[in-house]
Design a protein around this motif. Structure first.
Motif, PDB file in Angstrom:
ATOM      1  N   UNK A   5       0.924  -1.125  -0.138  1.00  0.00           N
ATOM      2  CA  UNK A   5      -0.009   0.023   0.104  1.00  0.00           C
ATOM      3  C   UNK A   5       0.874   1.257  -0.108  1.00  0.00           C
ATOM      4  N   UNK A   6       0.334   2.342   0.345  1.00  0.00           N
ATOM      5  CA  UNK A   6       0.991   3.599   0.266  1.00  0.00           C
ATOM      6  C   UNK A   6       1.656   3.717   1.647  1.00  0.00           C
ATOM      7  N   UNK A   7       1.100   2.853   2.539  1.00  0.00           N
ATOM      8  CA  UNK A   7       1.700   3.097   4.034  1.00  0.00           C
ATOM      9  C   UNK A   7       1.991   1.717   4.568  1.00  0.00           C
ATOM     10  N   UNK A   8       1.850   0.513   3.846  1.00  0.00           N
ATOM     11  CA  UNK A   8       2.351  -0.583   4.557  1.00  0.00           C
ATOM     12  C   UNK A   8       2.927  -1.549   3.226  1.00  0.00           C
ATOM     13  N   UNK A   9       3.805  -2.583   3.772  1.00  0.00           N
ATOM     14  CA  UNK A   9       4.289  -3.493   2.738  1.00  0.00           C
ATOM     15  C   UNK A   9       3.432  -4.508   2.539  1.00  0.00           C
ATOM     16  N   UNK A  10       3.685  -5.478   1.678  1.00  0.00           N
ATOM     17  CA  UNK A  10       3.182  -6.699   1.151  1.00  0.00           C
ATOM     18  C   UNK A  10       2.986  -7.507   2.238  1.00  0.00           C
TER      19      UNK A  10
END
Ligand code: SF4
Length: 472
Positions: A411-416
């Motif tokens: 996401x824009x603020x989390x990793x896969x």
């Protein structure tokens, strides 16, 4: 023409098929088969995973039945197996026409054509396939003839050609009932156990166009209902033929048409039918009165897409429901004593890890009979795919992983990896609650749900039991 329609072999090994031990009939193929039979063609359906066929046995079916055309269906996570089948068919007979349909090929037709498929059937398949088979019967794969068939894509001189979109079938009552007589009706399972269920579909399309869901983009934004009489005629016939009264409606939003629901329930009443059925709903298209009416006529389970515990996420995906309404509707379901499944998605691109945790907490607040958690997956053809592709969020392009149980984008603020961990945590957090386990024990369902969860979360379930910390 002899037309062999098939679900490709090998897909039963995929994660998707292990979940819930579910083997459901390919209703779409059965509907196309019915229209082809009505058009005078000889049709065979080979549901390879249900019949337990490997590639060699599948090819044996092709070699012994000698079809004039083979049609394959696939979804995104099963598409490589379909391409393997195309390769095997073409190695056996390069001149045997192979056509392919389904959402993945519809939106990624160039990829499918590149795999050796001769023609892709885009969108709603019945009338396009009939016209295509008639064209192939008269002129083979002659490009000039194919260009006249609406709703297909094919290669001409090394270049992909897409014909005009075919208008949707406005009156679904015009279609014959799905050709269930061509399906191995005794071999379908739920939770790995054989169960005789009649899968049925009363409507197509959805006006909402949620950004992660392909329904509106594949079937169209106008919801079309069959008449209640047409649906119940089909059910009555199938119930007598297959000696069961268990029905699963596969419609995404069965209760969206109140008029249809009322007429459907009236038909059930007037014919004195004793049925047990499940269906999908939306929290804003059902009230307690409708719930009671459905339950009295045999509705045993309702499926709700709540999607998120964040109103902002719900607004951004275009679902157009409110959290308050979800709370109210889930309370009614408990009062009416109807089983209800809530579906929740973690990992929309704009979310934070805290948003994902809040979605799980909201699921626990709603306390559905069962909660289904999935990770946001950018399926081709959806606005979510366009956003993820445009913003460079997609990190995994292996279509086999597009099952909604494996994170494929950041996401824009989390990793896969954080999205993956949030999904695992959601299941553990929801199902390892003492209250839930006790209630399942009281209802004698514990082993079933444990098996389902274990299957759904292979291979990380054990690891998570050892590390029950929330995602960071
Ligand atoms: S999630 Fe439901 S409401 Fe949204 S587009 Fe899909 S079918 Fe329609």
């Amino acid at each position: 023409m002899k037309v062999l329609l098939a679900v490709p072999p090998g897909i039963e090994k995929l994660e998707l098929y292990k979940v819930l031990g579910l083997r459901a009939p390919p209703l779409g193929l059965a509907w196309i088969a019915a229209v082809l039979e009505q058009g005078g063609h000889d049709v065979k359906i080979v549901d390879s995973p249900t019949l337990g066929l490997d590639m060699a046995s599948f090819m044996n079916e092709v070699k012994t039945w000698h079809p004039d055309v083979v049609g394959l269906t696939a979804m995104t996570p099963t598409i490589y197996k379909a391409y393997d089948a195309v390769k095997a068919i073409k190695e056996y007979d390069a001149d045997l026409p192979v056509i392919m349909g389904g959402p993945h090929s519809t939106f990624m037709y160039e990829e499918s054509l590149g795999s050796g498929v001769d023609v892709v059937v885009r969108g709603e398949g019945e009338l396009t396939t009939l016209e295509l088979i008639n064209a192939i019967e008269r002129n083979g794969l002659d490009p000039a003839a194919l260009k006249k068939v609406e709703g297909i894509a094919f290669m001409d001189g090394g270049k992909p050609v897409m014909t005009r979109d075919r208008p949707i079938v406005r009156n679904l009552d015009d279609l014959p009932p799905p050709a269930r007589h061509l399906l191995p009706m005794d071999r379908y399972t739920l939770f790995g156990k054989p169960i005789r269920i009649i899968h049925a579909m009363a409507s197509r399309g959805c006006p909402y166009g949620c950004s992660f869901c392909s329904t509106s983009y594949f079937w169209g934004r106008m919801i079309r209902y069959r008449s209640a009489k047409n649906v119940v005629d089909e059910l009555e016939d199938a119930m007598a033929r297959y000696k069961t009264n268990v029905i699963a409606f596969t419609d995404d939003e069965f209760t969206l048409g109140r008029k249809f629901v009322n007429e459907f329930l009236r038909e059930i009443d007037e014919r004195g039918l004793d049925i047990s059925f499940s269906c999908g709903s939306r929290v804003d298209t059902i009230d307690k009165e409708m719930m009671l009416a459905l339950q009295r006529r045999g509705c045993s389970a309702l499926y709700f897409g709540v999607e998120s515990g964040s109103q902002e996420s719900i607004n951004r995906i275009g679902k157009r429901i409110t959290l308050d309404r979800a709370v109210k509707v889930f309370q009614w379901a408990k009062e009416v004593k109807i089983s209800h499944v809530g579906s929740f998605v973690v990992g929309f691109p704009w979310e934070t890890v805290d948003d994902m945790k809040n979605t799980v907490k909201f699921a626990i607040k709603l306390k559905p009979t069962y909660a289904q958690f999935t990770v946001a997956t950018p399926y081709p053809g959806t606005p979510l795919y366009a956003e993820a592709e445009g913003e460079g969020l997609i990190e995994d392009r292996n279509w086999e992983h597009y099952t909604t149980l494996t994170a494929v984008m950041r996401g824009y603020r989390f990793t896969k990896e954080q999205a993956q961990k949030a999904l695992q945590w959601a299941y553990i957090r929801y199902y390892a609650r003492l209250g839930f386990l006790l209630s399942e024990m009281l209802h004698g369902r514990l082993s079933t749900i444990v098996t389902a969860i274990r299957n759904a979360l292979v291979p990380w379930f054990n690891e998570q039991l050892l590390h029950r910390e929330p995602p960071q």
